[in-house]
Design an enzyme around this catalytic site. Sequence first.
Site, PDB file in Angstrom:
ATOM      1  N   GLU A 154      -5.529  -4.798  10.752  1.00  0.00           N
ATOM      2  CA  GLU A 154      -4.496  -3.783  10.961  1.00  0.00           C
ATOM      3  C   GLU A 154      -4.796  -3.006  12.243  1.00  0.00           C
ATOM      4  O   GLU A 154      -5.608  -2.069  12.221  1.00  0.00           O
ATOM      5  CB  GLU A 154      -4.474  -2.805   9.781  1.00  0.00           C
ATOM      6  CG  GLU A 154      -4.160  -3.461   8.459  1.00  0.00           C
ATOM      7  CD  GLU A 154      -3.587  -2.453   7.462  1.00  0.00           C
ATOM      8  OE1 GLU A 154      -2.477  -2.707   6.969  1.00  0.00           O
ATOM      9  OE2 GLU A 154      -4.221  -1.421   7.212  1.00  0.00           O
TER      10      GLU A 154
ATOM     11  N   GLU B 192      -6.878   4.786   7.894  1.00  0.00           N
ATOM     12  CA  GLU B 192      -6.647   6.193   7.543  1.00  0.00           C
ATOM     13  C   GLU B 192      -7.863   6.782   6.830  1.00  0.00           C
ATOM     14  O   GLU B 192      -8.165   7.969   6.982  1.00  0.00           O
ATOM     15  CB  GLU B 192      -5.369   6.296   6.694  1.00  0.00           C
ATOM     16  CG  GLU B 192      -4.131   6.059   7.581  1.00  0.00           C
ATOM     17  CD  GLU B 192      -2.935   5.469   6.880  1.00  0.00           C
ATOM     18  OE1 GLU B 192      -2.893   5.471   5.636  1.00  0.00           O
ATOM     19  OE2 GLU B 192      -2.031   4.971   7.584  1.00  0.00           O
TER      20      GLU B 192
ATOM     21  N   ASN C 271       0.871  -1.180   0.000  1.00  0.00           N
ATOM     22  CA  ASN C 271       0.000   0.000   0.000  1.00  0.00           C
ATOM     23  C   ASN C 271       0.906   1.227   0.000  1.00  0.00           C
ATOM     24  O   ASN C 271       1.481   1.572   1.030  1.00  0.00           O
ATOM     25  CB  ASN C 271      -0.885  -0.048   1.259  1.00  0.00           C
ATOM     26  CG  ASN C 271      -1.723   1.199   1.443  1.00  0.00           C
ATOM     27  OD1 ASN C 271      -1.794   2.053   0.548  1.00  0.00           O
ATOM     28  ND2 ASN C 271      -2.343   1.320   2.601  1.00  0.00           N
ATOM     29  N   TRP C 272       1.030   1.840  -1.169  1.00  0.00           N
ATOM     30  CA  TRP C 272       1.964   2.960  -1.300  1.00  0.00           C
ATOM     31  C   TRP C 272       1.414   4.270  -0.736  1.00  0.00           C
ATOM     32  O   TRP C 272       2.120   5.276  -0.712  1.00  0.00           O
ATOM     33  CB  TRP C 272       2.377   3.130  -2.765  1.00  0.00           C
ATOM     34  CG  TRP C 272       3.266   2.040  -3.280  1.00  0.00           C
ATOM     35  CD1 TRP C 272       3.740   0.963  -2.584  1.00  0.00           C
ATOM     36  CD2 TRP C 272       3.802   1.916  -4.612  1.00  0.00           C
ATOM     37  NE1 TRP C 272       4.534   0.176  -3.400  1.00  0.00           N
ATOM     38  CE2 TRP C 272       4.582   0.740  -4.647  1.00  0.00           C
ATOM     39  CE3 TRP C 272       3.688   2.674  -5.773  1.00  0.00           C
ATOM     40  CZ2 TRP C 272       5.263   0.314  -5.792  1.00  0.00           C
ATOM     41  CZ3 TRP C 272       4.343   2.262  -6.923  1.00  0.00           C
ATOM     42  CH2 TRP C 272       5.124   1.089  -6.929  1.00  0.00           C
ATOM     43  N   LYS C 273       0.136   4.249  -0.360  1.00  0.00           N
ATOM     44  CA  LYS C 273      -0.495   5.439   0.244  1.00  0.00           C
ATOM     45  C   LYS C 273      -0.256   6.670  -0.627  1.00  0.00           C
ATOM     46  O   LYS C 273      -0.342   6.570  -1.850  1.00  0.00           O
ATOM     47  CB  LYS C 273      -0.012   5.610   1.690  1.00  0.00           C
ATOM     48  CG  LYS C 273      -0.250   4.344   2.522  1.00  0.00           C
ATOM     49  CD  LYS C 273      -0.053   4.525   4.011  1.00  0.00           C
ATOM     50  CE  LYS C 273      -0.322   3.193   4.713  1.00  0.00           C
ATOM     51  NZ  LYS C 273      -0.202   3.302   6.166  1.00  0.00           N
TER      52      LYS C 273
ATOM     53  N   GLY D  49       2.469   2.220  10.833  1.00  0.00           N
ATOM     54  CA  GLY D  49       3.473   3.268  10.671  1.00  0.00           C
ATOM     55  C   GLY D  49       4.213   3.625  11.946  1.00  0.00           C
ATOM     56  O   GLY D  49       4.904   4.634  12.009  1.00  0.00           O
TER      57      GLY D  49
ATOM     58  N   GLY E  64       2.713  -1.175   4.365  1.00  0.00           N
ATOM     59  CA  GLY E  64       2.771   0.236   4.023  1.00  0.00           C
ATOM     60  C   GLY E  64       4.204   0.670   3.803  1.00  0.00           C
ATOM     61  O   GLY E  64       4.775   0.505   2.725  1.00  0.00           O
ATOM     62  N   GLY E  65       4.827   1.226   4.851  1.00  0.00           N
ATOM     63  CA  GLY E  65       6.148   1.825   4.729  1.00  0.00           C
ATOM     64  C   GLY E  65       7.188   0.949   4.053  1.00  0.00           C
ATOM     65  O   GLY E  65       7.930   1.406   3.173  1.00  0.00           O
TER      66      GLY E  65
ATOM     67  N   SER F  38       3.226  -2.184  10.494  1.00  0.00           N
ATOM     68  CA  SER F  38       4.664  -2.282  10.771  1.00  0.00           C
ATOM     69  C   SER F  38       5.258  -3.644  10.434  1.00  0.00           C
ATOM     70  O   SER F  38       6.133  -4.145  11.141  1.00  0.00           O
ATOM     71  CB  SER F  38       4.973  -1.893  12.224  1.00  0.00           C
ATOM     72  OG  SER F  38       4.629  -0.531  12.448  1.00  0.00           O
TER      73      SER F  38
ATOM     74  N   HIS G 249      -9.610   1.270   5.060  1.00  0.00           N
ATOM     75  CA  HIS G 249      -8.329   1.440   5.763  1.00  0.00           C
ATOM     76  C   HIS G 249      -8.535   2.414   6.920  1.00  0.00           C
ATOM     77  O   HIS G 249      -9.331   3.353   6.817  1.00  0.00           O
ATOM     78  CB  HIS G 249      -7.268   1.972   4.789  1.00  0.00           C
ATOM     79  CG  HIS G 249      -5.889   1.940   5.364  1.00  0.00           C
ATOM     80  ND1 HIS G 249      -5.450   2.876   6.275  1.00  0.00           N
ATOM     81  CD2 HIS G 249      -4.866   1.078   5.191  1.00  0.00           C
ATOM     82  CE1 HIS G 249      -4.212   2.576   6.618  1.00  0.00           C
ATOM     83  NE2 HIS G 249      -3.839   1.496   5.986  1.00  0.00           N
TER      84      HIS G 249
HETATM   85  P1  PGA Z   1       2.745   0.224   7.724  1.00  0.00           P
HETATM   86  O1  PGA Z   1       1.274   0.446   7.096  1.00  0.00           O
HETATM   87  O2  PGA Z   1       3.267  -1.061   7.134  1.00  0.00           O
HETATM   88  O3  PGA Z   1       3.521   1.421   7.297  1.00  0.00           O
HETATM   89  O4  PGA Z   1       2.560   0.123   9.195  1.00  0.00           O
HETATM   90  C1  PGA Z   1       0.399  -0.634   6.900  1.00  0.00           C
HETATM   91  C2  PGA Z   1      -0.890  -0.136   6.300  1.00  0.00           C
HETATM   92  O5  PGA Z   1      -1.373   0.938   6.695  1.00  0.00           O
HETATM   93  O6  PGA Z   1      -1.467  -0.787   5.422  1.00  0.00           O
END
Ligand code: PGA
Length: 252
Positions: free
Chosen positions: A166, A98, A12-14, A172, A232-233, A211, A96
């Site tokens: 999640e 977010e 997930n490149w956000k 993050g 994500g990251g 994470s 998600h």
């Molecule tokens: P993260 O994000 O790996 O940076 O914790 C995961 C996500 O939000 O899908």
Amino acid sequence: MTPGVRPLIAGNWKMHGTLREAAALAEGVRAGAAASRAELLICPPFPHLVPVAGALGDGVGLGGQDCHAAARGAHTGDVAAAMLRDVGATYVILGHSERRADHGEADALVRAKAEAALAAGLVPIVCVGESEAQRLAGAAEAVVTGQLDGSLPDGFAAAGGVVAYEPVWAIGTGRTPTEAEIAAIHAAIRANLEGRFGEAGAGLRILYGGSVKPGNAKGILALPHVDGALVGGASLVAADFLAIAAGVPDAA
Ligand code: PGA
């Protein structure tokens, strides 16, 4: 892992990266994709979908990070599920944390979006997860199963829908639940899916996200009912994303 289920490692490149960076990252993922036992998926920002699809080639799937609940219409700034399908996406991330936090998305809206995704031929990846306060209050399992009840549409299992667990506090932050805590929630999610969808719920993939890094992926991916990861990251570095994918168990 769930026996007989091919793991899914989704990036997930956000809202990160320039077009040039996205293309280079996609090339890097493509270069290592053939060696992966897992199914690989990349979910770039909307403007990068088409060029990233080209750079990824056929061996890596493409997904959106959200879609609107309506099939079309006057919805400035939004994207329809059919538009994602039209440019080659086969998955879409929905609900998600977010989106739930930044855009006030509640379960009913996530469910409506998942219905739109199914109608367009996309596989929804529906995200659930508790806040830190909810976990400390001992409510993690109840929160997650409540989100499943409210967010998953009836056609979810027939379409091979994916659930991503999640924990909000792990996204993050570099913090993760213990492996035992992850396993407990994944078992509860499996029970919920089987209770709702019967036999079909037993084979649906449940991803862990929050994470995930090369250093912790192998242990997490070996847990029962953990059928992949939503990353994500660490998905912003091709070598890290591929190293996470390399952590899927041999038997998978
Ligand atoms: P993260 O994000 O790996 O940076 O914790 C995961 C996500 O939000 O899908």
